[in-house]
Every structure is written in structure tokens, then in C-alpha cells.
Write a protein that holds these residues in place. Structure first.
Motif, mmCIF file in Angstrom:
data_model
loop_
_atom_site.group_PDB
_atom_site.id
_atom_site.type_symbol
_atom_site.label_atom_id
_atom_site.label_comp_id
_atom_site.label_asym_id
_atom_site.label_seq_id
_atom_site.Cartn_x
_atom_site.Cartn_y
_atom_site.Cartn_z
ATOM 1 N N PRO A 33 0.789 -1.237 0.000
ATOM 2 C CA PRO A 33 0.000 0.000 0.000
ATOM 3 C C PRO A 33 0.822 1.288 0.000
ATOM 4 N N TYR A 34 2.022 1.262 0.555
ATOM 5 C CA TYR A 34 2.743 2.510 0.815
ATOM 6 C C TYR A 34 3.971 2.661 -0.081
ATOM 7 N N GLY A 35 4.420 3.915 -0.218
ATOM 8 C CA GLY A 35 5.500 4.241 -1.150
ATOM 9 C C GLY A 35 6.876 3.794 -0.691
ATOM 10 N N VAL A 89 -0.554 -5.433 3.873
ATOM 11 C CA VAL A 89 -1.799 -4.785 4.291
ATOM 12 C C VAL A 89 -1.596 -4.122 5.648
ATOM 13 N N PHE A 90 -2.192 -2.965 5.847
ATOM 14 C CA PHE A 90 -2.250 -2.349 7.167
ATOM 15 C C PHE A 90 -3.303 -3.138 7.958
ATOM 16 N N ILE A 91 -2.899 -3.761 9.065
ATOM 17 C CA ILE A 91 -3.778 -4.728 9.737
ATOM 18 C C ILE A 91 -5.138 -4.113 10.097
ATOM 19 N N PRO A 143 6.171 -2.974 12.274
ATOM 20 C CA PRO A 143 5.504 -1.915 13.039
ATOM 21 C C PRO A 143 5.739 -0.536 12.419
ATOM 22 N N TRP A 144 4.760 0.342 12.598
ATOM 23 C CA TRP A 144 4.921 1.760 12.275
ATOM 24 C C TRP A 144 5.399 2.471 13.540
ATOM 25 N N PRO A 145 6.039 3.631 13.379
ATOM 26 C CA PRO A 145 6.301 4.437 14.582
ATOM 27 C C PRO A 145 4.981 4.787 15.277
ATOM 28 N N ALA A 146 5.069 5.140 16.557
ATOM 29 C CA ALA A 146 3.871 5.443 17.346
ATOM 30 C C ALA A 146 3.045 6.549 16.672
ATOM 31 N N GLN A 147 1.749 6.467 16.879
ATOM 32 C CA GLN A 147 0.796 7.354 16.205
ATOM 33 C C GLN A 147 0.499 8.583 17.072
ATOM 34 N N SER A 148 0.718 9.771 16.489
ATOM 35 C CA SER A 148 0.545 11.007 17.243
ATOM 36 C C SER A 148 -0.316 12.004 16.468
ATOM 37 N N MET A 166 -11.477 14.988 11.228
ATOM 38 C CA MET A 166 -10.310 14.153 11.573
ATOM 39 C C MET A 166 -10.138 13.045 10.544
ATOM 40 N N ARG A 167 -8.926 12.899 10.042
ATOM 41 C CA ARG A 167 -8.660 11.786 9.123
ATOM 42 C C ARG A 167 -8.808 10.446 9.856
ATOM 43 N N ALA A 168 -9.414 9.458 9.183
ATOM 44 C CA ALA A 168 -9.477 8.090 9.705
ATOM 45 C C ALA A 168 -8.850 7.163 8.674
ATOM 46 N N TYR A 169 -8.257 6.062 9.130
ATOM 47 C CA TYR A 169 -7.688 5.105 8.174
ATOM 48 C C TYR A 169 -8.100 3.659 8.463
ATOM 49 N N SER A 170 -9.087 3.498 9.353
ATOM 50 C CA SER A 170 -9.553 2.149 9.708
ATOM 51 C C SER A 170 -10.848 2.302 10.484
ATOM 52 N N GLN A 188 -6.801 8.025 2.198
ATOM 53 C CA GLN A 188 -5.592 7.210 2.035
ATOM 54 C C GLN A 188 -4.358 8.114 2.011
ATOM 55 N N VAL A 189 -3.220 7.554 2.350
ATOM 56 C CA VAL A 189 -1.992 8.349 2.482
ATOM 57 C C VAL A 189 -1.709 9.288 1.288
ATOM 58 N N PRO A 190 -1.754 8.796 0.046
ATOM 59 C CA PRO A 190 -1.379 9.700 -1.062
ATOM 60 C C PRO A 190 -2.303 10.919 -1.177
ATOM 61 N N ILE A 205 -4.155 11.555 12.968
ATOM 62 C CA ILE A 205 -3.282 10.840 13.899
ATOM 63 C C ILE A 205 -2.549 9.789 13.076
ATOM 64 N N THR A 206 -1.242 9.958 12.965
ATOM 65 C CA THR A 206 -0.434 8.984 12.235
ATOM 66 C C THR A 206 1.013 9.110 12.706
ATOM 67 N N SER A 207 1.910 8.400 12.025
ATOM 68 C CA SER A 207 3.306 8.367 12.471
ATOM 69 C C SER A 207 4.064 9.606 12.004
ATOM 70 N N PRO A 208 5.215 9.883 12.629
ATOM 71 C CA PRO A 208 6.088 10.928 12.087
ATOM 72 C C PRO A 208 6.539 10.584 10.663
ATOM 73 N N SER A 209 6.614 9.292 10.330
ATOM 74 C CA SER A 209 7.041 8.902 8.974
ATOM 75 C C SER A 209 6.051 9.376 7.923
ATOM 76 N N THR A 210 4.778 9.132 8.180
ATOM 77 C CA THR A 210 3.766 9.509 7.194
ATOM 78 C C THR A 210 3.673 11.036 7.084
ATOM 79 N N GLY A 211 3.873 11.729 8.201
ATOM 80 C CA GLY A 211 3.910 13.195 8.144
ATOM 81 C C GLY A 211 5.120 13.693 7.366
HETATM 82 N N1 PCA Z 1 1.021 5.522 8.337
HETATM 83 C C1 PCA Z 1 -0.059 4.871 7.641
HETATM 84 C C2 PCA Z 1 -0.479 3.777 8.547
HETATM 85 C C3 PCA Z 1 0.086 4.078 9.867
HETATM 86 C C4 PCA Z 1 1.093 5.121 9.598
HETATM 87 O O1 PCA Z 1 1.903 5.545 10.403
HETATM 88 C C5 PCA Z 1 -1.212 5.812 7.421
HETATM 89 O O2 PCA Z 1 -1.197 6.913 7.942
HETATM 90 O O3 PCA Z 1 -2.159 5.430 6.725
#
Ligand code: PCA
Length: 326
Positions: A33-35, A89-91, A143-148, A166-170, A188-190, A205-211
């Protein structure tokens, strides 16, 4: 006749040599799913390379990253039906398939990597059982980094974001947005940057990576490290495709999967630190949650844990007990 007698054994030998060699290599397709900038995707490429090397080319996996082959929500079904042999897949997006998949997105149930690993160990048997019912086998998880919490202004209490989008992803994060008195919108992320700039969402609410990967500084200003949960991706394989392989190749895949999983848990903390620094370096205000905000969110986490358990106590109460026993 004489000629045939001498030729035949040679033909048999060369035919069996052929079947044992890469001449019948399995060409497998792996949508993710992710880049490519994401740790799970880097691990997926590495996994595919290892599988190719350790099966002597018998199993040749092409990774299709960033939802390029199919959209994220379509990946579980594609693996289940054998349209592709394996996929990532994101669980949490499978939360409506069976509540065990929601273990992954419950706020404040597991907030550091040690707890997250324990929760995973507790949830894994039921996850494998449900996947098996769907004709799939679990290979590994990352695992993803903690969600903030990302917002456009400082947040000291939930009242500060009441009524925002608020964005939701599940399914679980939609429920969380409701309980926060915000309005959930699945994005979705993109699509995140555009959703912010067009006002479809005000917070996420997501990880520092996705931000960091989505250059969050272009459309928001605050990152509050509530570290509410540590979700994971998993990689699953179609059971029939897997069983078709010989035992050595199956073992090679399981070994590569175990290595992939270990790498994820090993590298996620460094990834979290690096991406959080990128947010700060680009001008985002990184802060710790106030006692009030944390208390309010923890109370919601307790509500969600209870609601979750009630969805299927027979399956979930043992998971929660196994988790708290660890
Ligand atoms: N990034 C993905 C899943 C969890 C995360 O950190 C997202 O935001 O969809």
C-alpha cells in the motif's frame, strides 16, 4: 529402437533437471500500500531479494509498491482469491473482517515497542486462525512508529479540536474520531496533502514517517506526541500458492520472513527519531501532550478497549488476558 533406449534415460534426466531448476520459477506479485520511502516498503524489497536468492530463483517476487497494482482496501481479497500470491496490508483496515484485526488500532492499549510486541504475540494465534479461514498464511509484520496528533494549532485539551474533521484510516480510527467529538473522514496516504489543502480534513493521527513523507509542514503546524498506539502492516501469502512450493522453498520464504520481521522491530525506533527530527527541522512544533489531553485520550482508550472486547469476548478476552500476563 536402440537409439531410443539410449536416449530415453537421458531425456528423463534432463526433464527432471528442468523441473528442479528455475525454468519453472514461480513469478509472484506482491502489491504493497505505501510508497518506497517507508520502512515497510524497504523491507518488502529486501524480503523479495532474499527469497529469490535463497530459493535459487525458484520464487521470483515482484513488489508493486505504493498501491500501484491495486488500491489498498483491495489487497486482502486479491491475496485471498489468489489474484496475487502475496501482499502487504495495514492490519487495522481489516477490522470489519474480524475484530481481532482491530487489536492493532486501539488507543493506549500498547504505547511502546515492548508492549506492542507483547500485544502482537498475544494476538498472533487468533490472527493466524482468521487468516487461515480466509485461505491466507501470515508471513511477517512491520511496526509503524507510534501514532501522534497532527493539527493546525496547539491542542491542550480535546475541547480545542471539538467539531473538526479528523482523518481516519480504519474502522477503529473512525470510532476514535467520534469519541473525540470530531468528524471522521477516511483518506488514504497519497491523498492527505490535498485533503488538508481543500479542507476535507483539519487533523490526523499517524506516524512521524507519514507526516515527513507527505511534507506535513506544507499544510499543518503542530505535532503532539500522544504516542497512542503502534500499528503494523502484515504480509500475507495465499495458502494454495504457498503449498504448491516444495518444502525447501517454503522454508526459505519463512526464514526470509522471520528476518524481515526482526528488521522492522529493530529499525522502527531509529526511523521514528529521524522522521520526528525532519518534522521539527521543517518548522513543525513538536510537543508533548498536556496531562489533561492525555487523560482524556486514555479514557477514550479504555472505552474502546471495552467496546472491542464486547464485540467478541470468546476470541478477544483470551487475547487481553494473554497480553496482561506478559
Ligand atoms: N502511516 C499509515 C499507517 C500508519 C502510519 O503511520 C497511514 O497513515 O495510513
Amino acid at each position: 529402437m536402440k537409439l531410443l533406449k539410449t536416449l530415453l534415460p537421458a531425456m528423463v534426466v534432463s526433464f527432471s533437471a528442468l523441473t528442479a531448476s528455475s525454468a519453472i520459477a514461480a513469478q509472484w506479485h506482491m502489491p504493497t500500500p505505501y510508497g518506497d520511502a517507508n520502512l515497510p516498503t524497504k523491507i518488502a524489497y529486501d524480503f523479495a531479494e532474499q527469497v529469490k536468492a535463497s530459493t535459487d530463483g525458484d520464487v521470483d517476487i515482484t513488489v508493486h509498491s505504493g498501491a500501484s497494482l491495486m488500491k489498498h482496501p483491495e489487497i486482502p481479497r486479491a491475496v485471498r482469491t489468489g489474484q496475487v500470491q502475496l501482499g502487504e496490508v495495514f492490519i487495522g483496515i481489516m477490522g470489519n473482517t474480524h475484530p481481532i484485526f482491530k487489536h492493532d488500532n486501539i488507543p493506549f492499549l500498547a504505547t511502546d515497542y515492548e508492549q506492542a510486541q507483547k500485544l502482537w504475540e498475544a494476538a498472533k494465534p487468533e490472527i493466524e486462525k482468521q487468516l487461515s479461514k480466509e485461505g491466507m498464511i501470515l508471513l511477517y509484520t512491520v511496526p509503524w512508529p507510534a501514532q501522534s496528533l497532527y493539527t493546525k494549532k496547539p491542542v491542550n485539551a480535546l475541547a480545542d479540536i471539538k467539531g473538526t474533521k479528523m482523518r481516519a484510516y480504519s474502522p477503529s480510527t473512525s470510532r476514535l474520531a467520534d469519541l473525540m467529538n470530531t468528524t471522521p473522514t477516511t483518506v488514504q496516504v497519497p491523498d492527505i496533502p490535498q485533503a488538508f489543502s481543500t479542507g476535507i480534513i483539519d487533523a490526523m493521527i499517524t506516524s512521524p514517517s507519514t507526516g515527513a513523507n507527505g511534507q506535513a509542514w506544507d499544510y499543518l503546524s503542530h505535532f503532539n506526541e500522544i504516542k497512542a498506539w503502534i500499528p503494523k502492516n502484515f504480509v500475507v501469502v495465499n495458502k494454495r500458492a504457498f503449498k504448491r512450493l516444495d518444502k525447501d522453498d517454503q522454508k526459505a520464504i519463512l526464514d526470509a520472513a522471520a528476518k524481515a520481521e526482526a528488521r522492522g522491530w529493530n529499525e522502527v525506533t531509529a526511523q521514528e527519531a529521524k522522521d520526528t527530527k525532519t518534522l521539527a527541522d521543517n518548522g513543525i512544533v513538536v510537543s508533548q501532550p498536556s496531562a489533561q489531553l492525555l487523560g482524556e485520550l486514555q479514557a477514550i482508550g479504555q472505552t474502546m478497549t471495552n467496546e472491542w472486547e464486547q464485540e467478541n469476548p470468546a476470541a478477544l478476552t483470551p487475547v487481553l488476558s494473554a497480553y496482561s500476563a506478559k
